[in-house]
Design an enzyme around this catalytic site. Structure first.
Site, short mmCIF file in Angstrom:
data_model
loop_
_atom_site.label_atom_id
_atom_site.label_comp_id
_atom_site.label_asym_id
_atom_site.label_seq_id
_atom_site.Cartn_x
_atom_site.Cartn_y
_atom_site.Cartn_z
N GLU A 52 0.86 -1.19 0.00
CA GLU A 52 0.00 0.00 0.00
C GLU A 52 0.89 1.24 0.00
O GLU A 52 1.88 1.30 0.74
CB GLU A 52 -0.90 0.02 1.25
CG GLU A 52 -1.77 1.27 1.29
CD GLU A 52 -2.53 1.43 2.60
OE1 GLU A 52 -3.54 0.74 2.79
OE2 GLU A 52 -2.08 2.26 3.43
N THR B 173 -3.94 4.65 -1.55
CA THR B 173 -4.99 5.15 -0.65
C THR B 173 -5.63 6.42 -1.20
O THR B 173 -5.14 7.02 -2.17
CB THR B 173 -4.44 5.46 0.77
OG1 THR B 173 -3.56 6.57 0.66
CG2 THR B 173 -3.73 4.27 1.38
N ARG C 168 -16.13 2.92 3.09
CA ARG C 168 -16.99 4.00 3.57
C ARG C 168 -16.13 5.22 3.85
O ARG C 168 -16.45 6.33 3.44
CB ARG C 168 -17.71 3.57 4.87
CG ARG C 168 -18.63 4.65 5.41
CD ARG C 168 -19.02 4.40 6.86
NE ARG C 168 -17.91 4.65 7.78
CZ ARG C 168 -17.98 4.55 9.09
NH1 ARG C 168 -19.12 4.19 9.66
NH2 ARG C 168 -16.94 4.80 9.85
N GLY C 169 -15.01 5.00 4.55
CA GLY C 169 -14.17 6.13 4.98
C GLY C 169 -14.58 6.56 6.38
O GLY C 169 -15.70 6.29 6.83
N ASP C 170 -13.66 7.23 7.05
CA ASP C 170 -13.95 7.70 8.41
C ASP C 170 -14.90 8.88 8.38
O ASP C 170 -14.90 9.66 7.43
CB ASP C 170 -12.65 8.11 9.11
CG ASP C 170 -11.86 6.89 9.57
OD1 ASP C 170 -12.50 5.87 9.90
OD2 ASP C 170 -10.62 6.97 9.57
N HIS D 257 -14.32 -3.24 13.94
CA HIS D 257 -14.29 -1.82 13.61
C HIS D 257 -14.71 -1.02 14.86
O HIS D 257 -15.66 -1.41 15.55
CB HIS D 257 -15.24 -1.51 12.45
CG HIS D 257 -15.09 -0.12 11.94
ND1 HIS D 257 -15.71 0.96 12.55
CD2 HIS D 257 -14.36 0.40 10.93
CE1 HIS D 257 -15.36 2.07 11.92
NE2 HIS D 257 -14.55 1.75 10.92
N LYS E 129 -21.39 -7.10 3.26
CA LYS E 129 -20.51 -6.40 2.31
C LYS E 129 -19.95 -7.39 1.30
O LYS E 129 -19.92 -7.11 0.10
CB LYS E 129 -19.39 -5.71 3.10
CG LYS E 129 -18.42 -4.93 2.25
CD LYS E 129 -17.71 -3.84 3.04
CE LYS E 129 -16.64 -4.32 3.97
NZ LYS E 129 -15.91 -3.21 4.62
N GLN F 88 -7.30 -4.55 8.43
CA GLN F 88 -6.64 -3.50 9.20
C GLN F 88 -5.36 -4.08 9.78
O GLN F 88 -5.26 -5.31 9.98
CB GLN F 88 -7.61 -3.06 10.33
CG GLN F 88 -7.08 -2.02 11.28
CD GLN F 88 -6.80 -0.71 10.56
OE1 GLN F 88 -5.81 -0.62 9.83
NE2 GLN F 88 -7.64 0.28 10.76
P1 FAD Z 1 -17.95 -0.20 6.49
O1 FAD Z 1 -17.68 -1.55 5.92
O2 FAD Z 1 -19.13 0.53 5.98
O3 FAD Z 1 -18.07 -0.38 8.07
C1 FAD Z 1 -18.09 0.74 8.94
C2 FAD Z 1 -18.90 0.44 10.19
O4 FAD Z 1 -20.28 0.33 9.85
C3 FAD Z 1 -18.55 -0.90 10.85
O5 FAD Z 1 -18.69 -0.75 12.23
C4 FAD Z 1 -19.59 -1.85 10.30
O6 FAD Z 1 -19.82 -2.97 11.16
C5 FAD Z 1 -20.81 -0.92 10.24
N1 FAD Z 1 -21.80 -1.33 9.25
C6 FAD Z 1 -21.57 -1.77 8.00
N2 FAD Z 1 -22.73 -2.04 7.36
C7 FAD Z 1 -23.72 -1.73 8.25
C8 FAD Z 1 -25.15 -1.77 8.18
N3 FAD Z 1 -25.79 -2.21 7.10
N4 FAD Z 1 -25.86 -1.36 9.28
C9 FAD Z 1 -25.23 -0.92 10.40
N5 FAD Z 1 -23.87 -0.86 10.51
C10 FAD Z 1 -23.14 -1.27 9.44
N6 FAD Z 1 -9.88 5.30 4.80
C11 FAD Z 1 -9.72 6.30 3.90
O7 FAD Z 1 -10.28 7.40 4.09
N7 FAD Z 1 -8.94 6.14 2.79
C12 FAD Z 1 -8.31 4.97 2.51
O8 FAD Z 1 -7.63 4.86 1.50
C13 FAD Z 1 -8.46 3.89 3.42
N8 FAD Z 1 -7.89 2.67 3.19
C14 FAD Z 1 -8.13 1.64 4.05
C15 FAD Z 1 -7.58 0.38 3.76
C16 FAD Z 1 -7.80 -0.69 4.63
C17 FAD Z 1 -7.23 -2.04 4.28
C18 FAD Z 1 -8.54 -0.52 5.81
C19 FAD Z 1 -8.74 -1.67 6.76
C20 FAD Z 1 -9.08 0.72 6.11
C21 FAD Z 1 -8.90 1.80 5.24
N9 FAD Z 1 -9.44 3.07 5.49
C22 FAD Z 1 -9.27 4.09 4.59
C23 FAD Z 1 -10.16 3.33 6.74
C24 FAD Z 1 -11.67 3.09 6.61
O9 FAD Z 1 -12.21 3.96 5.64
C25 FAD Z 1 -12.30 3.35 7.98
O10 FAD Z 1 -11.94 2.33 8.88
C26 FAD Z 1 -13.79 3.58 8.00
O11 FAD Z 1 -14.17 4.02 9.32
C27 FAD Z 1 -14.65 2.36 7.69
O12 FAD Z 1 -14.62 2.05 6.38
P2 FAD Z 1 -15.19 0.62 5.87
O13 FAD Z 1 -15.13 0.65 4.42
O14 FAD Z 1 -14.54 -0.48 6.59
O15 FAD Z 1 -16.73 0.77 6.36
#
Ligand code: FAD
Length: 286
Positions: A14, A45, A105-107, A146, A162, A173
Protein backbone atom coordinates in the site's frame (compact mmCIF):
# COMPACT_ATOMS: atom_id res chain seq x y z
CA UNK A 1 -10.83 -12.04 -10.90
CA UNK A 2 -9.32 -9.98 -13.65
CA UNK A 3 -5.86 -9.01 -12.47
CA UNK A 4 -4.92 -10.64 -9.21
CA UNK A 5 -4.76 -14.35 -8.50
CA UNK A 6 -4.92 -15.11 -4.80
CA UNK A 7 -4.54 -18.89 -4.91
CA UNK A 8 -1.01 -18.72 -3.44
CA UNK A 9 0.07 -16.37 -0.65
CA UNK A 10 0.65 -13.03 -2.29
CA UNK A 11 2.70 -10.04 -1.22
CA UNK A 12 1.20 -6.67 -2.05
CA UNK A 13 1.95 -3.09 -1.00
CA UNK A 14 0.00 0.00 0.00
CA UNK A 15 1.21 3.50 -0.83
CA UNK A 16 -0.39 6.93 -0.37
CA UNK A 17 -0.42 10.02 -2.63
CA UNK A 18 2.07 12.53 -1.21
CA UNK A 19 0.97 16.10 -0.61
CA UNK A 20 4.19 17.89 -1.57
CA UNK A 21 6.57 18.11 -4.52
CA UNK A 22 9.39 16.60 -2.44
CA UNK A 23 7.10 13.76 -1.37
CA UNK A 24 6.19 13.10 -5.00
CA UNK A 25 9.81 12.89 -6.10
CA UNK A 26 10.64 10.61 -3.20
CA UNK A 27 7.65 8.39 -4.01
CA UNK A 28 8.77 7.89 -7.61
CA UNK A 29 12.11 6.64 -6.28
CA UNK A 30 10.28 4.40 -3.77
CA UNK A 31 8.06 3.02 -6.52
CA UNK A 32 10.95 2.10 -8.76
CA UNK A 33 12.37 0.09 -5.84
CA UNK A 34 9.00 -1.47 -5.00
CA UNK A 35 8.62 -2.57 -8.62
CA UNK A 36 11.80 -4.65 -8.27
CA UNK A 37 10.16 -6.56 -5.41
CA UNK A 38 7.47 -7.84 -7.86
CA UNK A 39 4.40 -7.31 -5.69
CA UNK A 40 1.12 -8.90 -6.79
CA UNK A 41 -0.41 -5.42 -6.75
CA UNK A 42 0.08 -1.97 -5.28
CA UNK A 43 -2.89 -0.22 -3.71
CA UNK A 44 -3.16 3.57 -3.56
CA UNK A 45 -4.99 5.15 -0.65
CA UNK A 46 -7.46 8.00 -1.04
CA UNK A 47 -8.25 10.68 1.50
CA UNK A 48 -11.95 11.18 2.12
CA UNK A 49 -11.06 14.89 2.41
CA UNK A 50 -9.65 14.97 -1.14
CA UNK A 51 -11.40 17.34 -3.53
CA UNK A 52 -9.70 15.98 -6.59
CA UNK A 53 -9.39 12.23 -6.46
CA UNK A 54 -8.67 12.09 -10.21
CA UNK A 55 -5.49 14.16 -9.64
CA UNK A 56 -4.32 12.22 -6.59
CA UNK A 57 -5.33 8.57 -6.24
CA UNK A 58 -6.35 7.97 -9.86
CA UNK A 59 -3.22 9.66 -11.23
CA UNK A 60 -0.95 7.60 -9.01
CA UNK A 61 -2.84 4.36 -9.74
CA UNK A 62 -2.47 5.16 -13.45
CA UNK A 63 1.30 5.55 -12.96
CA UNK A 64 1.56 2.22 -11.10
CA UNK A 65 -0.52 0.40 -13.70
CA UNK A 66 0.84 1.92 -16.90
CA UNK A 67 4.39 3.07 -16.12
CA UNK A 68 5.43 0.39 -13.66
CA UNK A 69 3.20 -2.29 -15.21
CA UNK A 70 2.10 -3.53 -11.81
CA UNK A 71 -1.64 -4.10 -11.21
CA UNK A 72 -2.95 -1.07 -9.31
CA UNK A 73 -5.83 -0.93 -6.84
CA UNK A 74 -7.51 2.42 -6.16
CA UNK A 75 -8.96 2.95 -2.68
CA UNK A 76 -12.31 4.71 -2.81
CA UNK A 77 -13.94 6.03 0.38
CA UNK A 78 -17.42 7.17 -0.66
CA UNK A 79 -19.24 8.49 2.43
CA UNK A 80 -18.89 12.09 1.22
CA UNK A 81 -19.23 11.37 -2.51
CA UNK A 82 -22.30 11.51 -4.72
CA UNK A 83 -23.15 8.86 -7.30
CA UNK A 84 -22.15 11.30 -10.04
CA UNK A 85 -18.72 11.81 -8.46
CA UNK A 86 -18.26 8.06 -8.09
CA UNK A 87 -19.28 7.55 -11.73
CA UNK A 88 -16.64 10.06 -12.83
CA UNK A 89 -13.94 8.41 -10.74
CA UNK A 90 -14.84 4.93 -12.02
CA UNK A 91 -14.76 6.24 -15.58
CA UNK A 92 -11.35 7.86 -15.04
CA UNK A 93 -10.05 4.58 -13.61
CA UNK A 94 -11.49 2.59 -16.47
CA UNK A 95 -9.90 4.94 -19.00
CA UNK A 96 -6.45 4.24 -17.60
CA UNK A 97 -7.07 0.51 -17.35
CA UNK A 98 -7.35 0.36 -13.56
CA UNK A 99 -10.24 -2.04 -13.01
CA UNK A 100 -9.74 -2.76 -9.37
CA UNK A 101 -11.03 -0.78 -6.38
CA UNK A 102 -10.95 -1.11 -2.62
CA UNK A 103 -14.49 0.04 -1.81
CA UNK A 104 -14.66 1.94 1.48
CA UNK A 105 -16.99 4.00 3.57
CA UNK A 106 -14.17 6.13 4.98
CA UNK A 107 -13.95 7.70 8.41
CA UNK A 108 -16.59 10.15 9.54
CA UNK A 109 -15.49 13.79 9.61
CA UNK A 110 -17.03 15.66 12.55
CA UNK A 111 -19.43 18.37 11.43
CA UNK A 112 -19.35 17.47 7.73
CA UNK A 113 -22.64 16.42 6.13
CA UNK A 114 -22.59 13.25 4.03
CA UNK A 115 -24.31 12.96 0.65
CA UNK A 116 -26.33 10.05 2.05
CA UNK A 117 -25.74 8.09 -1.15
CA UNK A 118 -23.14 5.67 0.24
CA UNK A 119 -23.85 5.21 3.93
CA UNK A 120 -21.81 2.01 4.24
CA UNK A 121 -19.06 0.49 2.12
CA UNK A 122 -21.51 -2.25 1.09
CA UNK A 123 -23.61 0.42 -0.71
CA UNK A 124 -20.56 1.32 -2.79
CA UNK A 125 -19.68 -2.34 -3.40
CA UNK A 126 -23.12 -3.06 -4.90
CA UNK A 127 -23.04 0.19 -6.86
CA UNK A 128 -19.64 -0.58 -8.45
CA UNK A 129 -20.67 -4.19 -9.05
CA UNK A 130 -23.73 -2.96 -10.90
CA UNK A 131 -22.02 -0.20 -12.90
CA UNK A 132 -18.69 -1.85 -13.73
CA UNK A 133 -19.26 -5.56 -13.84
CA UNK A 134 -15.71 -6.36 -14.90
CA UNK A 135 -14.13 -4.52 -11.94
CA UNK A 136 -12.47 -6.48 -9.16
CA UNK A 137 -13.76 -5.18 -5.82
CA UNK A 138 -12.15 -5.59 -2.43
CA UNK A 139 -13.35 -4.47 1.00
CA UNK A 140 -11.73 -3.60 4.32
CA UNK A 141 -12.05 -5.79 7.41
CA UNK A 142 -11.05 -5.47 11.04
CA UNK A 143 -9.62 -8.47 12.94
CA UNK A 144 -10.15 -6.59 16.21
CA UNK A 145 -13.57 -5.23 15.13
CA UNK A 146 -14.29 -1.82 13.61
CA UNK A 147 -14.33 0.85 16.36
CA UNK A 148 -17.90 1.89 15.37
CA UNK A 149 -19.26 -1.62 16.00
CA UNK A 150 -21.00 -2.59 19.21
CA UNK A 151 -19.73 -6.16 19.16
CA UNK A 152 -17.89 -8.73 17.03
CA UNK A 153 -21.02 -10.59 15.97
CA UNK A 154 -22.59 -7.43 14.54
CA UNK A 155 -19.30 -6.50 12.88
CA UNK A 156 -18.89 -9.89 11.17
CA UNK A 157 -22.54 -9.93 10.05
CA UNK A 158 -22.09 -6.51 8.42
CA UNK A 159 -18.92 -7.79 6.81
CA UNK A 160 -20.84 -10.75 5.43
CA UNK A 161 -23.38 -8.32 3.93
CA UNK A 162 -20.51 -6.40 2.31
CA UNK A 163 -19.01 -9.56 0.85
CA UNK A 164 -22.41 -10.66 -0.45
CA UNK A 165 -22.79 -7.26 -2.11
CA UNK A 166 -19.84 -8.23 -4.32
CA UNK A 167 -16.39 -8.19 -2.65
CA UNK A 168 -13.92 -10.52 -4.34
CA UNK A 169 -11.59 -10.47 -1.34
CA UNK A 170 -10.89 -8.55 1.88
CA UNK A 171 -7.88 -6.65 3.19
CA UNK A 172 -7.44 -6.38 6.93
CA UNK A 173 -6.64 -3.50 9.20
CA UNK A 174 -3.13 -3.76 10.67
CA UNK A 175 -2.69 -5.86 13.80
CA UNK A 176 0.24 -6.90 15.98
CA UNK A 177 -1.24 -10.04 17.50
CA UNK A 178 -1.63 -12.87 14.99
CA UNK A 179 -3.94 -14.74 17.36
CA UNK A 180 -6.53 -11.95 16.87
CA UNK A 181 -6.31 -12.52 13.11
CA UNK A 182 -6.72 -16.31 13.43
CA UNK A 183 -9.76 -15.84 15.68
CA UNK A 184 -11.20 -13.40 13.15
CA UNK A 185 -10.61 -15.88 10.27
CA UNK A 186 -12.48 -18.49 12.30
CA UNK A 187 -15.38 -16.10 12.98
CA UNK A 188 -15.57 -15.28 9.26
CA UNK A 189 -15.60 -18.97 8.35
CA UNK A 190 -18.37 -19.63 10.90
CA UNK A 191 -20.36 -16.75 9.42
CA UNK A 192 -19.95 -18.20 5.91
CA UNK A 193 -17.51 -15.56 4.62
CA UNK A 194 -15.47 -17.49 2.11
CA UNK A 195 -13.50 -14.90 0.12
CA UNK A 196 -9.71 -14.60 0.61
CA UNK A 197 -8.57 -12.34 3.46
CA UNK A 198 -5.24 -10.54 3.07
CA UNK A 199 -3.50 -9.71 6.35
CA UNK A 200 -2.49 -6.05 6.72
CA UNK A 201 0.99 -5.76 8.24
CA UNK A 202 2.59 -2.49 9.26
CA UNK A 203 6.30 -2.69 10.15
CA UNK A 204 6.91 -0.38 13.08
CA UNK A 205 10.17 1.46 12.65
CA UNK A 206 9.84 4.35 15.07
CA UNK A 207 8.24 4.88 18.44
CA UNK A 208 6.05 7.89 17.62
CA UNK A 209 4.58 6.07 14.65
CA UNK A 210 3.81 3.09 16.92
CA UNK A 211 2.10 5.20 19.57
CA UNK A 212 0.02 7.09 16.98
CA UNK A 213 -1.11 3.87 15.34
CA UNK A 214 -1.96 2.09 18.54
CA UNK A 215 -4.16 5.04 19.52
CA UNK A 216 -5.92 5.51 16.16
CA UNK A 217 -6.40 1.85 15.26
CA UNK A 218 -7.17 0.73 18.82
CA UNK A 219 -5.14 -2.38 18.22
CA UNK A 220 -4.01 -4.83 20.88
CA UNK A 221 -0.34 -4.51 21.84
CA UNK A 222 1.13 -7.92 22.74
CA UNK A 223 3.60 -8.12 25.64
CA UNK A 224 6.49 -8.90 23.28
CA UNK A 225 5.77 -5.83 21.17
CA UNK A 226 5.32 -3.55 24.18
CA UNK A 227 8.70 -4.71 25.51
CA UNK A 228 10.39 -3.64 22.26
CA UNK A 229 8.83 -0.16 22.45
CA UNK A 230 9.94 0.24 26.06
CA UNK A 231 13.43 -1.26 25.90
CA UNK A 232 14.50 0.65 22.78
CA UNK A 233 12.68 3.88 23.56
CA UNK A 234 15.92 5.89 23.25
CA UNK A 235 17.68 3.71 20.64
CA UNK A 236 16.03 4.45 17.28
CA UNK A 237 18.20 2.08 15.25
CA UNK A 238 17.63 -0.80 17.66
CA UNK A 239 13.88 -0.05 17.67
CA UNK A 240 13.84 -0.06 13.89
CA UNK A 241 15.65 -3.40 13.67
CA UNK A 242 13.49 -4.98 16.36
CA UNK A 243 10.31 -3.59 14.71
CA UNK A 244 11.32 -5.09 11.37
CA UNK A 245 12.16 -8.43 12.97
CA UNK A 246 8.75 -8.38 14.68
CA UNK A 247 6.94 -7.78 11.36
CA UNK A 248 8.96 -10.54 9.67
CA UNK A 249 8.11 -12.93 12.50
CA UNK A 250 4.40 -12.06 12.12
CA UNK A 251 4.58 -12.66 8.35
CA UNK A 252 6.41 -15.99 8.65
CA UNK A 253 3.80 -17.21 11.14
CA UNK A 254 0.86 -16.02 8.98
CA UNK A 255 2.21 -17.59 5.80
CA UNK A 256 2.98 -20.82 7.62
CA UNK A 257 -0.65 -20.83 8.78
CA UNK A 258 -1.75 -20.50 5.12
CA UNK A 259 -2.84 -16.87 5.06
CA UNK A 260 -4.19 -15.84 1.64
CA UNK A 261 -1.75 -12.96 1.34
CA UNK A 262 0.16 -10.20 3.10
CA UNK A 263 -0.65 -6.58 2.36
CA UNK A 264 2.24 -4.45 3.55
CA UNK A 265 1.54 -0.88 4.65
CA UNK A 266 4.77 0.59 3.26
CA UNK A 267 4.23 4.20 4.44
CA UNK A 268 5.95 5.07 1.14
CA UNK A 269 9.22 3.61 2.49
CA UNK A 270 11.05 1.30 0.09
CA UNK A 271 13.75 0.29 2.56
CA UNK A 272 11.47 -1.50 4.99
CA UNK A 273 9.56 -3.22 2.16
CA UNK A 274 12.86 -4.32 0.64
CA UNK A 275 14.20 -5.72 3.90
CA UNK A 276 10.97 -7.60 4.60
CA UNK A 277 10.78 -8.89 1.07
CA UNK A 278 14.38 -10.10 1.17
CA UNK A 279 13.83 -11.93 4.45
CA UNK A 280 10.63 -13.67 3.28
CA UNK A 281 11.00 -13.90 -0.51
CA UNK A 282 10.74 -17.65 -0.91
CA UNK A 283 7.50 -17.77 1.12
CA UNK A 284 5.47 -15.96 -1.54
CA UNK A 285 4.16 -16.69 -4.99
CA UNK A 286 6.39 -14.97 -7.52
P1 FAD B 1 -17.95 -0.20 6.49
O1 FAD B 1 -17.68 -1.55 5.92
O2 FAD B 1 -19.13 0.53 5.98
O3 FAD B 1 -18.07 -0.38 8.07
C1 FAD B 1 -18.09 0.74 8.94
C2 FAD B 1 -18.90 0.44 10.19
O4 FAD B 1 -20.28 0.33 9.85
C3 FAD B 1 -18.55 -0.90 10.85
O5 FAD B 1 -18.69 -0.75 12.23
C4 FAD B 1 -19.59 -1.85 10.30
O6 FAD B 1 -19.82 -2.97 11.16
C5 FAD B 1 -20.81 -0.92 10.24
N1 FAD B 1 -21.80 -1.33 9.25
C6 FAD B 1 -21.57 -1.77 8.00
N2 FAD B 1 -22.73 -2.04 7.36
C7 FAD B 1 -23.72 -1.73 8.25
C8 FAD B 1 -25.15 -1.77 8.18
N3 FAD B 1 -25.79 -2.21 7.10
N4 FAD B 1 -25.86 -1.36 9.28
C9 FAD B 1 -25.23 -0.92 10.40
N5 FAD B 1 -23.87 -0.86 10.51
C10 FAD B 1 -23.14 -1.27 9.44
N6 FAD B 1 -9.88 5.30 4.80
C11 FAD B 1 -9.72 6.30 3.90
O7 FAD B 1 -10.28 7.40 4.09
N7 FAD B 1 -8.94 6.14 2.79
C12 FAD B 1 -8.31 4.97 2.51
O8 FAD B 1 -7.63 4.86 1.50
C13 FAD B 1 -8.46 3.89 3.42
N8 FAD B 1 -7.89 2.67 3.19
C14 FAD B 1 -8.13 1.64 4.05
C15 FAD B 1 -7.58 0.38 3.76
C16 FAD B 1 -7.80 -0.69 4.63
C17 FAD B 1 -7.23 -2.04 4.28
C18 FAD B 1 -8.54 -0.52 5.81
C19 FAD B 1 -8.74 -1.67 6.76
C20 FAD B 1 -9.08 0.72 6.11
C21 FAD B 1 -8.90 1.80 5.24
N9 FAD B 1 -9.44 3.07 5.49
C22 FAD B 1 -9.27 4.09 4.59
C23 FAD B 1 -10.16 3.33 6.74
C24 FAD B 1 -11.67 3.09 6.61
O9 FAD B 1 -12.21 3.96 5.64
C25 FAD B 1 -12.30 3.35 7.98
O10 FAD B 1 -11.94 2.33 8.88
C26 FAD B 1 -13.79 3.58 8.00
O11 FAD B 1 -14.17 4.02 9.32
C27 FAD B 1 -14.65 2.36 7.69
O12 FAD B 1 -14.62 2.05 6.38
P2 FAD B 1 -15.19 0.62 5.87
O13 FAD B 1 -15.13 0.65 4.42
O14 FAD B 1 -14.54 -0.48 6.59
O15 FAD B 1 -16.73 0.77 6.36
Amino acid sequence: MSQVSLHQPSLSFEIFPPNSQVGEEKLLQTLSELKGLTPKFISVTCSNKSHNIEQSTVKLADYVQNQLHIPAVAHLPALYLSKVQVDNILLALQQCGVNHVLALRGDKIAGQATTGEFKYASDLVSYVKDKQQHFTISGACYPEMHPDSNNRIEDVLHLKQKVRAGCDYLVSQLFFDNECFYQFQENCALAGIEVPILAGIMPIINRNQAIRLIQTCQTKVPRKFKAILEKYEHQPQALREAGLAYAIDQIVDLVTQNVDGIHLYTMNQATTAREISRATKSLFAS
